[in-house]
Design an enzyme around this catalytic site. Sequence first.
Site, PDB file in Angstrom:
ATOM      1  N   GLU A  74      37.414  39.803  50.770  1.00  0.00           N
ATOM      2  CA  GLU A  74      36.044  39.708  50.246  1.00  0.00           C
ATOM      3  C   GLU A  74      35.721  40.907  49.358  1.00  0.00           C
ATOM      4  OE1 GLU A  74      31.627  40.440  51.899  1.00  0.00           O
ATOM      5  OE2 GLU A  74      32.791  39.036  53.116  1.00  0.00           O
ATOM      6  N   THR A 122      29.926  41.502  53.819  1.00  0.00           N
ATOM      7  CA  THR A 122      28.983  40.707  54.622  1.00  0.00           C
ATOM      8  C   THR A 122      29.129  40.930  56.116  1.00  0.00           C
ATOM      9  OG1 THR A 122      30.514  38.826  54.541  1.00  0.00           O
ATOM     10  CG2 THR A 122      28.711  38.843  52.932  1.00  0.00           C
TER      11      THR A 122
END
Length: 282
Positions: free
Chosen positions: A130, A164
Amino acid sequence: MERNVILAKNAGFCFGVKRAVDEAIKYQKEFGKKIYTLGPLIHNNDVVNYLEDNDIFAIELSDADSLKKGDVVLIRSHGVKESVIKDLTDKGLIVKNATCPYVTNIQLKVKKCYEQGYKIIIVGDENHPEVIGINGWCNDSAIITNGKTELENIPAKVCVVSQTTEKKETWNKVLNEIVRASKEIVAFNTICSATDVRQKSVQELSKEADLVFVIGGKNSSNTTKLYEICKKECPKSYHIENVKELDESLLEDESVKTIGITAGASTPDWIINEVISKIKEL
């Protein structure tokens, strides 16, 4: 011996992961042939094996050169660099994007602020897909920190975002450092709301439990962070991938009256239920 087994709220599949798995299965049925994901669709070996049984295979970006025009490639929930999508499309591949919307939001914020002259700082693991993907939306120029060492030479004008699945305490620590050093700061707390709720939930659970099992892939970032939180509150916390890794001897301890169960965002309900059923059998 009768025991109380408590399942943490929000344990298991998060919205982004469930969406990616559903999309993969949908596209495989739609195209009626093998489809490929860039890297494992999610960080859970049991689910990856299930997907392979359904003609959905993980490949590395370097393997994309061996694919043929018209082959289907799915971008997983972690997302990729902006350039990767263009390169795959230019090869004549059919590209389907299952990037988690929360991650897409970070990518677009990073791109906009980078174009406005901000130095991007990402709070997260530099090796996590990510974070690698997000960095690609600012020409791979971001400063990436996991909060374990102090930042040096922080620019005066910065934009700060987070992986996140990052821990709130790490985000706060890094942000406090930046505030002391920079004059112009744009900060987006992009820790997923589900991650935040999940972390708070397991913190409370581990205070109440005598023993905690955290279920999820050993390569899952969010599961590892849940385990770290649990371990702080309950020393008898254990990270397992599935019921096969359940150490039954841990349940022989008569001081264990309450057992807490939680699971990472890549852990499906059936794996959680297998562990709970096994504990109740013993």
